[in-house]
Design an enzyme around this catalytic site. Structure first.
Site, PDB file in Angstrom:
ATOM      1  N   ASP A 193      -5.937   2.038  -0.113  1.00  0.00           N
ATOM      2  CA  ASP A 193      -4.704   2.027   0.821  1.00  0.00           C
ATOM      3  C   ASP A 193      -4.768   0.363   1.345  1.00  0.00           C
ATOM      4  OD1 ASP A 193      -2.435   2.649   2.709  1.00  0.00           O
ATOM      5  OD2 ASP A 193      -3.735   2.541   4.220  1.00  0.00           O
ATOM      6  N   ASP A 208      -2.623  -1.174   4.370  1.00  0.00           N
ATOM      7  CA  ASP A 208      -2.326  -1.668   5.809  1.00  0.00           C
ATOM      8  C   ASP A 208      -3.297  -0.785   6.738  1.00  0.00           C
ATOM      9  OD1 ASP A 208       0.018  -3.480   6.202  1.00  0.00           O
ATOM     10  OD2 ASP A 208       0.898  -2.047   5.252  1.00  0.00           O
TER      11      ASP A 208
END
Length: 227
Positions: A10, A12
Site C-alpha cells: 500500500d 499512503d
C-alpha cells in the site's frame, strides 16, 4: 515459510507518512465549512478510493456540498504535502532497506494504492523509490476499491503471480480485508488505525515498522537456506 514471489505495498500510511496530512487537511476543511469532523469518521476513509470517500460523506452529511468539501480538502492536502514530501520524515522507517532487500532476492515489488495514478507516480518519483517498483495499480484502474479484492487481483494478474505466492503490506483495515478476499496473505503495519473489528477478524501478522518486516523476511531467507 518461504519468501514470496511478489510483495505488494500500500502507499499512503505504509510507505509514506501522509495520513496525518490528510487528517490535518480534513480538520482545516471542517473549520472552513463549519461541519463536525471526528477521527472515527476519518479512519473509515483510510485506504478507500476518492469516490467511496465522497459516498460515505454523503451518507454522513445528507443534502450537503460534500464534493465541494472533498475538493477543498484535497487542495489543502496538496499544499501541506508540498514541503513535507521533500523532507526526511516523508518515507516510513525501513522502507529503503526493505525495498533493497526484496530487490536483492529477485522478488517482484508492486504498489496498490487507492490514490490516483498521478499521485502514486509523483510520490514514488520524489522519494526515489520508483526504480524499485515493477508495477503499480491505482484505485482508479479497477471497478471496485478496497475493501473489495479487485486491486490486489489486478496486481497479481499483471505481475503473473499466483495470489497465494504474494504478500500484501497494509496499514488500513480496508486493505487487510481486500487482501484476504483476494486470497493474498497480508501483513499489518499500523499507522493511523491501530486496531479495529476487521483487524481482529482476520488477525494478520502485525509488525510495528517496515524495518521489522525487512528483518522478518531476512530471517525467513536464512531459515530457508538452512532447511
Amino acid at each position: 515459510m518461504e519468501l514470496p514471489s511478489l510483495v505488494i505495498f500500500d502507499m499512503d500510511g505504509l510507505m509514506f507518512d501522509t495520513e496525518k496530512l490528510a487528517y490535518e487537511a480534513w480538520q482545516m476543511t471542517s473549520h472552513y465549512y463549519g461541519f463536525p469532523f471526528e477521527r472515527a469518521l476519518f479512519e473509515q476513509f483510510i485506504g478507500i478510493t476518492n469516490q467511496d470517500i465522497i459516498r460515505k460523506m454523503a451518507e454522513y452529511y445528507p443534502d450537503q456540498p460534500v464534493q465541494e468539501w472533498r475538493a477543498y480538502m484535497r487542495f489543502q492536502k496538496y499544499e501541506l504535502e508540498h514541503s513535507f514530501i521533500k523532507g526526511p520524515r516523508f518515507k516510513k522507517e525501513g522502507l529503503d532497506e526493505l525495498l533493497q532487500f526484496l530487490r536483492s532476492k529477485g522478488i517482484k515489488i508492486a504498489v496498490a494504492s487507492s490514490s490516483s495514478v498521478e499521485v502514486i507516480n509523483r510520490f514514488l518519483t520524489i522519494s526515489h523509490t520508483l526504480p524499485f517498483i515493477d508495477l503499480y495499480v491505482s484505485g482508479e484502474e479497477v471497478a471496485r476499491g478496497k475493501p473489495s479484492p479487485d486491486i490486489f487481483l489486478e496486481v497479481c494478474t499483471r505481475a503473473k503471480v499466483n495470489p497465494k505466492a504474494a504478500i500484501v503490506l497494509e496499514d488500513s483495515p480496508a486493505g487487510i480485508e481486500a487482501a484476504y478476499k483476494a486470497g493474498v496473505q497480508a501483513f499489518f503495519v499500523p499507522d493511523f488505525v491501530k486496531e479495529s473489528e476487521v483487524i481482529d477478524r482476520f488477525s494478520p501478522k502485525t509488525f510495528e515498522t517496515l524495518a521489522a518486516v525487512e528483518k522478518y523476511f531476512r530471517l525467513t531467507s536464512c531459515s530457508s537456506k538452512t532447511n
